[in-house]
Motif scaffolding. Structure first.
Motif, short mmCIF file in Angstrom:
data_model
loop_
_atom_site.label_atom_id
_atom_site.label_comp_id
_atom_site.label_asym_id
_atom_site.label_seq_id
_atom_site.Cartn_x
_atom_site.Cartn_y
_atom_site.Cartn_z
N UNK A 98 0.73 -1.20 0.03
CA UNK A 98 -0.01 0.14 0.13
C UNK A 98 0.92 1.35 0.11
N UNK A 99 0.29 2.47 -0.41
CA UNK A 99 1.04 3.72 -0.60
C UNK A 99 1.80 4.28 0.65
N UNK A 133 -5.16 7.61 -3.49
CA UNK A 133 -5.27 6.36 -2.51
C UNK A 133 -4.88 4.96 -3.23
N UNK A 134 -5.25 3.85 -2.59
CA UNK A 134 -5.01 2.68 -3.06
C UNK A 134 -6.27 2.07 -3.51
N UNK A 135 -6.16 1.47 -4.75
CA UNK A 135 -7.18 0.44 -5.34
C UNK A 135 -6.47 -0.78 -5.22
N UNK A 136 -7.36 -1.76 -4.80
CA UNK A 136 -6.84 -3.15 -4.59
C UNK A 136 -7.58 -4.04 -5.69
N UNK A 145 -1.77 -3.32 -5.73
CA UNK A 145 -2.43 -1.76 -5.48
C UNK A 145 -2.04 -1.05 -6.70
N UNK A 146 -2.95 -0.03 -7.01
CA UNK A 146 -2.72 0.88 -7.99
C UNK A 146 -3.16 2.30 -7.35
N UNK A 197 10.96 -4.21 -5.93
CA UNK A 197 9.96 -5.02 -5.98
C UNK A 197 8.60 -4.14 -5.23
N UNK A 198 8.71 -2.91 -5.02
CA UNK A 198 7.55 -2.47 -4.31
C UNK A 198 6.57 -1.86 -5.59
N UNK A 199 7.26 -1.73 -6.67
CA UNK A 199 6.28 -1.38 -7.81
C UNK A 199 6.78 -1.48 -9.06
#
Lengths: 685, 264
Positions: free
Chosen positions: A103-104, A181-184, A164-165, A113-115
């Motif tokens: 998450x953000x 914010x986070x979309x899962x 998460x995006x 590997x976080x993003x």
């Protein structure tokens, strides 16, 4: 006549010839390696560019929403877009998004590997070539992930990945517009792709691929809500096509295509270029150091040639002919070695990374040999010109005498420090000529002062080294130890030859210190600006054991080895010129063990002094530079920590250089131990 | 323990009952060959030699006779295939390099045809170099005596290329004498000098023997130079072919002619 003289010189100076050819061949090999790896990288870049659709002549971007296209007067839905693409043969579409594995608010910004980038394509693409295991996604909810990311995250085919995006969360009040914010999302991993990194090469492949259906789905990972029209989700799509397409041209204001940047050199090229530069600079210093020695050791041969009718010009041209032979041999050996080394590097990188579309053989271009040949000739002539000049100056009568001021004593003639005037005046003038700012004369004066200060410091360092070597030599010569006093005599009485290794060490450590501190300052500044302090610090070289730090350490070791190659070549030339003196000392009571130790002192002491002075000068010059250019205070966070790290690295480099000097000195002394006092009794030895 | 492995300081005194304390240098059965098979050259062939103390001894012979090789072996610069060499009472054959170097530095002086001075050092520094290399103090009085004897007082601060060949060779003689060696080996010491300078150098070598009790072995092919010696050893085909005592140039030439006659 000239050709025969040149061949005669070659035969008479086999040792010098072999050492010099080896060094030039090494230089050629490094240059060839850089160029071949660069060409190979270009090939890899082209294929990667094709993957991203950057090999088309026309290119257009748009955000497609479920109810129509943004930024265009005519509405096109995703389904309508597909019809457009299908209607233009050869055209392809690509959508790119991003996904996070945390998450953000848990992002550290230090882990790769976080993003990662997520790609969806439509039309003929090279994506198939990326697939290593499983299959490519063909339905919403499926994803293929790069194998290096999968390894780092512990994922494999069949697993479920939670991603998460970014999502725009509109504000509930009128004061602010909203926050991110986070979309899962939950995806099934159906395949593994090529890793996103390839050792020694730049690679730009996606971290993950999803099906095109995700682009068309308003709930997919690729789309995010509009900031303008709340609730409407859109996907950024890039379409590439070749030639005119009335259908696409009507909808897209195409930008004429994106040219991929094929001039970007691979990651390791900077190191190789630096090595080539160190080698070339060291060899030019070497030519100054051994030029007169070479003339002296050649004096007997030259005198014979001169008495037999050769003119000064003949001798000079013969030396040039000799260098052409040297350059030619070095060119052939170096080019072959460079290509072989590049192929080995590519094979290793490809095998290690397992990237299917990496080229299996290096890319060769007809221009490689002419380019390298021209550079080789320039360097070789520059190196050869000095010995040739001195060789031609030896008058036949003087050269035939067993001892003359030319064959012996002038080896240590003092060079006036007045040379400092030349760079101190010409350097700033030339730079000022290109940087004069009539509107801000004070800036120009500051730049002028900074240049003078830097040149002055560098000049002081060089003159300081030239003073320090004989001073230390005289101190050593007062020692009761036969080895130390012998080394001291050599340093004190032949400063020209002793100073050359010191100057090479000074230049190598000084430039490295400047570079590493500049990197530290840049990274720290970027980190400060971006607010990613932790990220900025970590990205500078990386922590212990990281690829970055290991690569830098390897580069330092390689550079040190290069310095030792040149230094030992200078030492060998020095030894050849004083062979009779060494033999005389042996006859007068110097044992072979003490002689060996003396050689070690003679090799290590100048480099230790040079490296020490280089380190101090690098730090001081950077302080001047920093004050003028960066205008930052090194005591403030984050620079203090970064500079400390940079200074530790510079010190490490100096210590590595000294360690290699000790090893090289030991090896050289071992090999050179064969000196025999018998040589004293041989006339002309 | 094998005597060859002992240190110089603890060196076994000559076990050869024929050793004479009046000898500066002695060789027994000295042999040295070069090459193999048909190309074998016997440079020194079972040579027995006695060099008395306080005498200038000249070794003469035609080119290729092996006289230079003989001097290399006597000085411990080269190892013989067989035979032994004594410097004073110390047997040097088979000594390790470090001990040989120490012995050369303290007990053998050298004068070379090419002078072999350190070109970047002053004459004084050249003279005291053997003392420094061997950790010995400079005896300033002895140095002054040598400088006076050889007439090089005005050259001490100069470097070799700043003085004449004759003066350089005088500096080299001072360097050879400074350690008060048991023997000085001079290889063609006048080979690079004119007649006048040669005469002066030879006179100095003879003076060193007569006034300082120094022993000198001089290799030369010049009968005039040999005539300065107290004795001449004629060398041919790697062997001692004769002796000339109280030599004159004519006597030396006659000896050489006799050698040539034997060869014919």
């Amino acid at each position: 006549m000239i050709w025969r003289l040149g061949i005669g010189q070659l035969r008479a100076n086999r040792g010098y010839f072999l050492r010099t050819v080896s060094l030039i061949a090494l230089l050629v090999a490094v240059l060839t390696h850089v160029i071949v790896i660069g060409a190979t990288q270009a090939t890899l870049s082209k294929r990667t560019a094709a993957l991203w659709g950057e090999n088309f002549t026309r290119h257009g971007s748009v955000v497609v929403t479920e109810d129509g296209m943004w930024s265009h007067q005519e509405a096109v839905t995703p389904a309508g877009l597909r019809e457009l693409i299908d209607g233009a043969p050869g055209s392809v579409a690509l959508a790119q998004g991003g996904a996070r594995t945390v998450p953000m608010d848990e992002m550290t910004w230090t882990r790769a590997d976080e993003g990662f980038a997520v790609l969806a394509t439509y039309g003929a693409r090279d994506v198939d070539a990326l697939l290593q295991a499983g299959s490519l996604p063909d339905a919403p909810g499926q994803i293929a992930v790069a194998s290096d990311l999968a390894d780092a995250l512990g994922w494999t085919v069949g697993d479920t990945a939670t991603l998460y995006a970014d999502v725009w969360v509109p504000s509930s009040d009128d004061e602010t517009s909203g926050t991110m914010g986070d979309a899962i999302y939950t995806y099934e991993i159906v395949g593994l792709l090529s890793p996103t990194t390839m050792p020694g090469f730049w690679l730009s492949t996606p971290g993950a691929v999803v099906a095109w259906a995700d682009v068309e789905s308003p709930d997919g990972l690729m789309s995010m809500p509009s900031r303008i029209d709340d609730g409407v989700r859109g996907t950024a799509v890039t379409i590439s096509w070749d030639g005119a397409s009335p259908a696409l041209d009507r909808y897209f204001e195409w930008d004429g295509g994106i040219r991929y940047d094929d001039v970007i050199l691979p990651a390791a090229s900077g190191v190789w270029f630096a090595l080539a530069a160190v080698l070339a600079a060291a060899m030019i210093i070497m030519s100054f150091a051994v030029g007169r020695t070479q003339a002296a050791t050649r004096s007997g041969w030259i005198a014979t040639a001169r008495t037999l009718g050769a003119t000064k010009r003949d001798v000079a041209w013969a030396t040039v002919a000799e260098t052409v032979v040297m350059a030619s041999i070095a060119l052939v050996v170096g080019v072959v070695a460079g290509i072989v080394a590049a192929q080995a590097q590519l094979s290793f990188a490809a095998a290690r990374s397992g990237i299917p579309f990496a080229p299996s053989t290096v890319s060769l271009h007809w221009a490689i040999v002419p380019t390298v040949a021209f550079a080789t000739l320039l360097v070789t002539v520059a190196i050869a010109a000095i010995p040739a000049f001195w060789a031609a100056r030896v008058p036949p009568v003087a050269a035939l005498k067993p001892v003359t001021d030319i064959t012996e004593a002038e080896l240590s003639r003092r060079v006036s420090p007045h040379w400092l005037w030349i760079p101190a005046v010409l350097g700033p003038l030339m730079i000022l000529a290109g940087n004069w700012q009539p509107t801000a004369p004070l800036d120009t004066v500051i730049v002028f002062g900074m240049i003078i200060a830097v040149i002055g410091i560098a000049g002081l360092a060089i003159e300081g080294t030239r003073w320090a070597i004989p001073t230390v030599g005289r101190r050593l010569a007062r020692s009761a130890s036969p080895s130390r006093l012998t080394a001291g005599d050599a340093l004190a009485t032949r400063p020209r030859l002793a100073v050359a290794p010191a100057l090479i060490a000074l230049a190598a450590v000084g430039v490295f210190t400047l570079w590493v501190l500049d990197q530290a300052a840049t990274m720290a500044s970027d980190a400060y600006v971006d607010g990613w302090y932790a990220y900025g610090e970590a990205s500078f070289v990386g922590g212990p054991g990281s690829w970055g730090s290991m690569g830098l350490l390897a580069a330092i070791v390689l550079g040190s080895v290069v310095v030792q190659l040149v230094t030992t070549a200078i030492f060998a030339a020095h030894r050849a010129s004083i062979g009779r003196e060494v033999a005389t000392r042996r006859a007068l009571g110097l044992s072979s063990v003490h002689e060996e130790r003396a050689q070690r002192w003679q090799l290590v002491v100048p480099q230790a002094l040079g490296a020490g002075i280089g380190l101090v000068v690098g730090v001081i010059v950077f302080a001047v530079w920093r004050a003028m250019d960066y205008a930052i205070d090194g005591r403030e966070t984050p620079w203090a920590a970064a500079f400390a790290k940079g200074e530790v690295l510079a010190l490490t480099a100096a210590l590595v250089l000294l360690a290699t000097a000790v090893i090289a000195a030991w090896l050289t002394a071992r090999i050179g131990r064969a000196a025999t006092p018998l040589a004293t009794l041989r006339p002309g030895t | 323990m094998h005597p060859e492995r002992r240190s110089v300081t603890g060196m076994v005194k000559n076990a050869d009952t024929t050793q004479d304390a009046t000898l500066a240098l002695k060789a027994r059965g000295l042999t040295k060959t070069y090459g193999e098979g048909d190309a074998t050259v016997i440079a020194v062939d079972h040579v027995d030699l006695d060099i008395p103390r306080g005498v200038l001894t000249a070794v003469m012979g035609p080119s290729g006779s092996g006289k230079s090789t003989l001097v290399h072996l006597l000085a411990g610069l080269d190892a013989p295939d067989s035979g032994d060499v004594w410097v004073g009472e110390d047997r040097i054959t088979g000594l390790p390099d470090a001990e040989l170097a120490r012995l050369r530095g303290r007990h053998i002086g050298f004068v070379f045809q090419g002078f072999n001075l350190m070109q970047t050092m002053t004459a004084r520094d050249n003279i005291v170099l053997p003392l420094r290399l061997n950790g010995l103090p400079v005896d300033e009085a002895w140095l002054a005596d040598l400088v006076d004897l050889l007439g090089i007082g005005s050259e001490l601060a100069r470097k070799p290329h700043e003085i004449s060949g004759g003066q350089q060779q005088r500096v080299a003689i001072a360097r050879a004498l400074i350690t008060r060696p048991r023997v000085i080996l001079a290889d063609e010491p006048t080979g690079n000098l004119d007649t006048h300078a040669s005469a002066q150098i030879l006179a100095h070598l003879r003076q060193a023997c007569r006034e300082l009790g120094q022993s000198v072995v001089m290799v030369t092919h010049d009968p005039t130079a040999a005539s300065y010696a107290g004795q001449v050893i004629l060398f041919a085909d790697g062997k001692v072919a004769g002796h000339v005592t109280d030599p004159t140039p004519d006597a030396v030439l006659a000896g050489l002619d006799a050698l040539a006659g034997v060869a014919r």
